[in-house]
Design a protein around this motif. Structure first.
Motif, PDB file in Angstrom:
ATOM      1  N   ALA A   1       0.837  -1.209   0.000  1.00  0.00           N
ATOM      2  CA  ALA A   1       0.000   0.000   0.000  1.00  0.00           C
ATOM      3  C   ALA A   1       0.871   1.257   0.000  1.00  0.00           C
ATOM      4  O   ALA A   1       1.960   1.271   0.557  1.00  0.00           O
ATOM      5  CB  ALA A   1      -0.905  -0.003   1.232  1.00  0.00           C
ATOM      6  N   LEU A   2       0.362   2.302  -0.647  1.00  0.00           N
ATOM      7  CA  LEU A   2       1.028   3.603  -0.631  1.00  0.00           C
ATOM      8  C   LEU A   2       0.013   4.653  -0.218  1.00  0.00           C
ATOM      9  O   LEU A   2      -1.047   4.799  -0.837  1.00  0.00           O
ATOM     10  CB  LEU A   2       1.604   3.950  -2.007  1.00  0.00           C
ATOM     11  CG  LEU A   2       2.322   5.303  -2.087  1.00  0.00           C
ATOM     12  CD1 LEU A   2       3.559   5.318  -1.183  1.00  0.00           C
ATOM     13  CD2 LEU A   2       2.706   5.615  -3.524  1.00  0.00           C
ATOM     14  N   CYS A   3       0.349   5.407   0.840  1.00  0.00           N
ATOM     15  CA  CYS A   3      -0.575   6.401   1.396  1.00  0.00           C
ATOM     16  C   CYS A   3       0.073   7.779   1.424  1.00  0.00           C
ATOM     17  O   CYS A   3       1.291   7.899   1.523  1.00  0.00           O
ATOM     18  CB  CYS A   3      -0.988   5.995   2.799  1.00  0.00           C
ATOM     19  SG  CYS A   3      -1.813   4.391   2.834  1.00  0.00           S
ATOM     20  N   PHE A   4      -0.766   8.804   1.377  1.00  0.00           N
ATOM     21  CA  PHE A   4      -0.312  10.188   1.304  1.00  0.00           C
ATOM     22  C   PHE A   4      -1.150  11.047   2.237  1.00  0.00           C
ATOM     23  O   PHE A   4      -2.354  10.825   2.400  1.00  0.00           O
ATOM     24  CB  PHE A   4      -0.470  10.700  -0.130  1.00  0.00           C
ATOM     25  CG  PHE A   4      -0.192  12.161  -0.292  1.00  0.00           C
ATOM     26  CD1 PHE A   4       1.109  12.648  -0.302  1.00  0.00           C
ATOM     27  CD2 PHE A   4      -1.237  13.057  -0.427  1.00  0.00           C
ATOM     28  CE1 PHE A   4       1.363  13.999  -0.443  1.00  0.00           C
ATOM     29  CE2 PHE A   4      -0.989  14.417  -0.573  1.00  0.00           C
ATOM     30  CZ  PHE A   4       0.313  14.886  -0.583  1.00  0.00           C
ATOM     31  N   ALA A   5      -0.505  12.039   2.857  1.00  0.00           N
ATOM     32  CA  ALA A   5      -1.217  13.033   3.661  1.00  0.00           C
ATOM     33  C   ALA A   5      -0.603  14.400   3.407  1.00  0.00           C
ATOM     34  O   ALA A   5       0.619  14.543   3.388  1.00  0.00           O
ATOM     35  CB  ALA A   5      -1.127  12.697   5.140  1.00  0.00           C
ATOM     36  N   ALA A   6      -1.444  15.389   3.209  1.00  0.00           N
ATOM     37  CA  ALA A   6      -1.023  16.788   3.112  1.00  0.00           C
ATOM     38  C   ALA A   6      -1.875  17.556   4.105  1.00  0.00           C
ATOM     39  O   ALA A   6      -3.105  17.435   4.102  1.00  0.00           O
ATOM     40  CB  ALA A   6      -1.236  17.327   1.706  1.00  0.00           C
ATOM     41  N   ILE A   7      -1.219  18.332   4.972  1.00  0.00           N
ATOM     42  CA  ILE A   7      -1.976  19.063   5.990  1.00  0.00           C
ATOM     43  C   ILE A   7      -1.487  20.502   6.092  1.00  0.00           C
ATOM     44  O   ILE A   7      -0.348  20.815   5.760  1.00  0.00           O
ATOM     45  CB  ILE A   7      -1.909  18.389   7.374  1.00  0.00           C
ATOM     46  CG1 ILE A   7      -0.494  18.424   7.934  1.00  0.00           C
ATOM     47  CG2 ILE A   7      -2.419  16.964   7.315  1.00  0.00           C
ATOM     48  CD1 ILE A   7      -0.435  18.057   9.399  1.00  0.00           C
ATOM     49  N   ASP A   8      -2.386  21.340   6.575  1.00  0.00           N
ATOM     50  CA  ASP A   8      -2.058  22.724   6.884  1.00  0.00           C
ATOM     51  C   ASP A   8      -2.778  23.072   8.179  1.00  0.00           C
ATOM     52  O   ASP A   8      -3.997  22.916   8.272  1.00  0.00           O
ATOM     53  CB  ASP A   8      -2.520  23.654   5.754  1.00  0.00           C
ATOM     54  CG  ASP A   8      -2.102  25.100   5.973  1.00  0.00           C
ATOM     55  OD1 ASP A   8      -1.116  25.332   6.698  1.00  0.00           O
ATOM     56  OD2 ASP A   8      -2.761  25.987   5.406  1.00  0.00           O
ATOM     57  N   ILE A   9      -2.017  23.484   9.158  1.00  0.00           N
ATOM     58  CA  ILE A   9      -2.617  23.923  10.428  1.00  0.00           C
ATOM     59  C   ILE A   9      -2.988  25.387  10.225  1.00  0.00           C
ATOM     60  O   ILE A   9      -2.262  26.296  10.576  1.00  0.00           O
ATOM     61  CB  ILE A   9      -1.641  23.713  11.598  1.00  0.00           C
ATOM     62  CG1 ILE A   9      -1.203  22.254  11.638  1.00  0.00           C
ATOM     63  CG2 ILE A   9      -2.311  24.118  12.914  1.00  0.00           C
ATOM     64  CD1 ILE A   9      -0.106  21.956  12.616  1.00  0.00           C
ATOM     65  N   SER A  10      -4.142  25.556   9.612  1.00  0.00           N
ATOM     66  CA  SER A  10      -4.527  26.842   9.050  1.00  0.00           C
ATOM     67  C   SER A  10      -5.614  27.557   9.822  1.00  0.00           C
ATOM     68  O   SER A  10      -5.899  28.716   9.541  1.00  0.00           O
ATOM     69  CB  SER A  10      -5.041  26.601   7.629  1.00  0.00           C
ATOM     70  OG  SER A  10      -6.174  25.756   7.676  1.00  0.00           O
ATOM     71  N   GLY A  11      -6.267  26.855  10.735  1.00  0.00           N
ATOM     72  CA  GLY A  11      -7.438  27.431  11.385  1.00  0.00           C
ATOM     73  C   GLY A  11      -8.701  27.216  10.575  1.00  0.00           C
ATOM     74  O   GLY A  11      -9.788  27.583  11.002  1.00  0.00           O
ATOM     75  N   ARG A  12      -8.554  26.616   9.396  1.00  0.00           N
ATOM     76  CA  ARG A  12      -9.710  26.326   8.540  1.00  0.00           C
ATOM     77  C   ARG A  12      -9.888  24.805   8.486  1.00  0.00           C
ATOM     78  O   ARG A  12      -9.265  24.131   7.665  1.00  0.00           O
ATOM     79  CB  ARG A  12      -9.476  26.892   7.139  1.00  0.00           C
ATOM     80  CG  ARG A  12      -9.385  28.400   7.111  1.00  0.00           C
ATOM     81  CD  ARG A  12      -9.138  28.944   5.709  1.00  0.00           C
ATOM     82  NE  ARG A  12      -8.018  28.337   5.015  1.00  0.00           N
ATOM     83  CZ  ARG A  12      -6.745  28.724   5.128  1.00  0.00           C
ATOM     84  NH1 ARG A  12      -6.426  29.721   5.930  1.00  0.00           N
ATOM     85  NH2 ARG A  12      -5.801  28.124   4.452  1.00  0.00           N
ATOM     86  N   PRO A  13     -10.732  24.251   9.348  1.00  0.00           N
ATOM     87  CA  PRO A  13     -10.866  22.795   9.411  1.00  0.00           C
ATOM     88  C   PRO A  13     -11.586  22.215   8.198  1.00  0.00           C
ATOM     89  O   PRO A  13     -12.662  22.696   7.811  1.00  0.00           O
ATOM     90  CB  PRO A  13     -11.680  22.570  10.682  1.00  0.00           C
ATOM     91  CG  PRO A  13     -12.406  23.840  10.924  1.00  0.00           C
ATOM     92  CD  PRO A  13     -11.555  24.932  10.347  1.00  0.00           C
ATOM     93  N   TYR A  14     -10.952  21.214   7.612  1.00  0.00           N
ATOM     94  CA  TYR A  14     -11.563  20.502   6.494  1.00  0.00           C
ATOM     95  C   TYR A  14     -10.793  19.208   6.303  1.00  0.00           C
ATOM     96  O   TYR A  14      -9.580  19.185   6.462  1.00  0.00           O
ATOM     97  CB  TYR A  14     -11.516  21.338   5.210  1.00  0.00           C
ATOM     98  CG  TYR A  14     -12.531  20.889   4.199  1.00  0.00           C
ATOM     99  CD1 TYR A  14     -13.840  21.342   4.273  1.00  0.00           C
ATOM    100  CD2 TYR A  14     -12.190  19.990   3.197  1.00  0.00           C
ATOM    101  CE1 TYR A  14     -14.788  20.913   3.352  1.00  0.00           C
ATOM    102  CE2 TYR A  14     -13.130  19.564   2.277  1.00  0.00           C
ATOM    103  CZ  TYR A  14     -14.434  20.026   2.361  1.00  0.00           C
ATOM    104  OH  TYR A  14     -15.363  19.596   1.461  1.00  0.00           O
ATOM    105  N   ALA A  15     -11.495  18.151   5.948  1.00  0.00           N
ATOM    106  CA  ALA A  15     -10.844  16.867   5.706  1.00  0.00           C
ATOM    107  C   ALA A  15     -11.365  16.255   4.414  1.00  0.00           C
ATOM    108  O   ALA A  15     -12.583  16.186   4.198  1.00  0.00           O
ATOM    109  CB  ALA A  15     -11.084  15.913   6.861  1.00  0.00           C
TER     110      ALA A  15
END
Length: 105
Positions: free
Chosen positions: A11-25
């Motif tokens: 399996a190959l998994c990816f995550a991109a995150i921004d601690i932006s104050g704008r919650p969304y998933a």
């Protein structure tokens, strides 16, 4: 802002995150089974959505491919953890700031 790829066997998994104050998933993952051990696979989405909302994080997660549901779930959690670690580190290249689009966590 940070991202991470994690290979887990097939399996190959990816995550991109921004601690932006704008919650969304956004979670792009398909599981073949309803449970992984005692864990309902529906709770994987719920977990990441809850972390995004309560942590005020924008998160995009994807299982690029994989056969084993356990490896796909573990890869998502590890990719998210690595991206979160990178997103919260002070970056000397940014003048000692954290890599956030807002400049603060």
């Amino acid at each position: 802002t940070a991202h991470a790829f994690v290979p887990m066997d097939e399996a190959l998994c990816f995550a991109a995150i921004d601690i932006s104050g704008r919650p969304y998933a956004v979670i792009d993952a398909d599981f073949r089974t309803e449970r992984i051990g005692g864990l309902s696979t529906d709770l994987i989405w719920h977990c990441f959505e809850s972390i995004a909302v309560h942590g005020r994080i924008t998160a995009h997660l994807r299982v690029h491919y994989g056969r084993n549901d356990h490896h796909k779930a573990e890869g998502l959690f590890k990719a998210f953890a690595r991206a979160l670690d990178a997103a919260t580190r002070v970056d000397e290249r940014l003048g000692g700031q954290v890599p956030s689009t807002k400049g603060v966590l």
